[in-house]
Scaffold this motif. Structure first.
Motif, PDB file in Angstrom:
ATOM      1  N   ALA A 150       5.115  -4.274 -24.898  1.00 25.33           N
ATOM      2  CA  ALA A 150       4.533  -4.806 -26.132  1.00 25.33           C
ATOM      3  C   ALA A 150       5.180  -6.119 -26.572  1.00 25.33           C
ATOM      4  CB  ALA A 150       4.652  -3.767 -27.244  1.00 25.33           C
ATOM      5  N   ASN A 151       6.492  -6.221 -26.490  1.00 28.68           N
ATOM      6  CA  ASN A 151       7.171  -7.417 -26.987  1.00 28.68           C
ATOM      7  C   ASN A 151       7.424  -8.467 -25.916  1.00 28.68           C
ATOM      8  OD1 ASN A 151       7.374  -6.546 -29.683  1.00 28.68           O
ATOM      9  ND2 ASN A 151       9.117  -5.266 -29.166  1.00 28.68           N
ATOM     10  N   SER A 152       6.940  -8.230 -24.694  1.00 26.90           N
ATOM     11  CA  SER A 152       7.089  -9.196 -23.610  1.00 26.90           C
ATOM     12  C   SER A 152       5.956 -10.210 -23.668  1.00 26.90           C
ATOM     13  CB  SER A 152       7.071  -8.486 -22.267  1.00 26.90           C
ATOM     14  OG  SER A 152       8.156  -7.607 -22.166  1.00 26.90           O
ATOM     15  N   PRO A 153       6.136 -11.375 -23.044  1.00 27.71           N
ATOM     16  CA  PRO A 153       5.023 -12.336 -22.997  1.00 27.71           C
ATOM     17  C   PRO A 153       3.789 -11.705 -22.367  1.00 27.71           C
ATOM     18  CG  PRO A 153       7.035 -13.389 -22.287  1.00 27.71           C
ATOM     19  CD  PRO A 153       7.345 -11.928 -22.447  1.00 27.71           C
ATOM     20  N   GLY A 154       2.671 -11.822 -23.051  1.00 22.40           N
ATOM     21  CA  GLY A 154       1.437 -11.192 -22.607  1.00 22.40           C
ATOM     22  C   GLY A 154       1.205  -9.836 -23.249  1.00 22.40           C
ATOM     23  N   GLY A 155       2.213  -9.300 -23.926  1.00 17.50           N
ATOM     24  CA  GLY A 155       2.067  -8.011 -24.598  1.00 17.50           C
ATOM     25  C   GLY A 155       1.359  -8.156 -25.936  1.00 17.50           C
ATOM     26  N   CYS A 156       0.936  -7.025 -26.475  1.00 25.21           N
ATOM     27  CA  CYS A 156       0.137  -7.055 -27.701  1.00 25.21           C
ATOM     28  C   CYS A 156       0.952  -7.432 -28.935  1.00 25.21           C
ATOM     29  CB  CYS A 156      -0.545  -5.710 -27.905  1.00 25.21           C
ATOM     30  SG  CYS A 156       0.602  -4.347 -28.082  1.00 25.21           S
ATOM     31  N   ALA A 157       2.261  -7.301 -28.903  1.00 25.87           N
ATOM     32  CA  ALA A 157       3.080  -7.610 -30.068  1.00 25.87           C
ATOM     33  C   ALA A 157       4.015  -8.793 -29.812  1.00 25.87           C
ATOM     34  CB  ALA A 157       3.906  -6.394 -30.474  1.00 25.87           C
ATOM     35  N   PHE A 158       3.724  -9.602 -28.791  1.00 27.42           N
ATOM     36  CA  PHE A 158       4.614 -10.723 -28.455  1.00 27.42           C
ATOM     37  C   PHE A 158       4.614 -11.740 -29.583  1.00 27.42           C
ATOM     38  CE2 PHE A 158       5.210 -14.889 -26.283  1.00 27.42           C
ATOM     39  CZ  PHE A 158       6.548 -14.708 -25.979  1.00 27.42           C
ATOM     40  N   GLU A 159       5.796 -12.108 -30.027  1.00 23.97           N
ATOM     41  CA  GLU A 159       6.034 -13.065 -31.116  1.00 23.97           C
ATOM     42  C   GLU A 159       5.347 -12.661 -32.413  1.00 23.97           C
ATOM     43  OE1 GLU A 159       5.003 -16.957 -29.658  1.00 23.97           O
ATOM     44  OE2 GLU A 159       6.950 -17.186 -28.709  1.00 23.97           O
ATOM     45  N   ARG A 160       5.151 -11.378 -32.604  1.00 26.73           N
ATOM     46  CA  ARG A 160       4.520 -10.920 -33.834  1.00 26.73           C
ATOM     47  C   ARG A 160       5.506 -10.907 -34.990  1.00 26.73           C
ATOM     48  NH1 ARG A 160       1.062  -5.530 -33.717  1.00 26.73           N
ATOM     49  NH2 ARG A 160      -0.133  -6.811 -32.275  1.00 26.73           N
ATOM     50  N   GLU A 161       6.764 -10.589 -34.706  1.00 34.96           N
ATOM     51  CA  GLU A 161       7.764 -10.533 -35.766  1.00 34.96           C
ATOM     52  C   GLU A 161       8.214 -11.951 -36.084  1.00 34.96           C
ATOM     53  OE1 GLU A 161      12.317  -8.993 -36.491  1.00 34.96           O
ATOM     54  OE2 GLU A 161      11.237  -8.330 -34.732  1.00 34.96           O
TER      55      GLU A 161
END
Length: 143
Positions: free
Chosen positions: A81-92
């Motif tokens: 989720a928090n990796s590049p391409g994941g759904c939460a990347f750079e969300r925080e």
């Protein structure tokens, strides 16, 4: 985003990378855990049976393995989720430090130790900056 290799990567490291990418690819193909674990065990056995080959044969096997991985690549690989391409990347969103300068004095009064230390560190940083780069030119101070 592709990584540019900055150093020579050993054969052992390339094989480990291939194995990890192959297992992640299997994880994307099989959603049932027991089927995935069985396939991962078979994959590990394939790697282990070629472990003691000479370097020339190992390079050929590595190239064949890269080709096989390319051909069996999942069309929609799983991403963390928090990796590049994941759904939460750079969300925080991490707020910048200068935002605290705009707090109301009553808000700052709730955390007196923190803001006292912060002001001290800001003064130390300004002193370090002037020592490192000199004082700014007065004509450049306007915005």
């Amino acid at each position: 985003m592709a990584q540019v290799p900055l150093a020579i990567v050993s054969h052992k490291r390339q094989v480990c990378s291939l194995y990890k990418r192959a297992v992640r690819n299997l994880e994307a193909w099989y959603d049932r855990r027991e089927v995935f674990r069985y396939r991962a065990t078979l994959m590990r056995a394939r790697f282990d049976e070629n472990r003691k080959k000479d370097l020339g044969e190992g390079r050929r096997l590595l190239a064949c393995g890269e080709q096989e991985l390319f051909e069996t690549k999942h069309f929609q690989p799983r991403n963390f989720a928090n990796s590049p391409g994941g759904c939460a990347f750079e969300r925080e969103v991490i707020p910048p430090d200068w935002l605290l300068d705009y707090w109301h004095p009553l808000e700052k009064a709730q955390y007196p130790e923190y803001f006292a230390k912060r002001e001290q560190r800001k003064k130390e940083f300004v002193t370090w900056w002037e020592k490192q780069y000199g004082k700014p030119d007065p004509k450049d101070l306007h915005h």
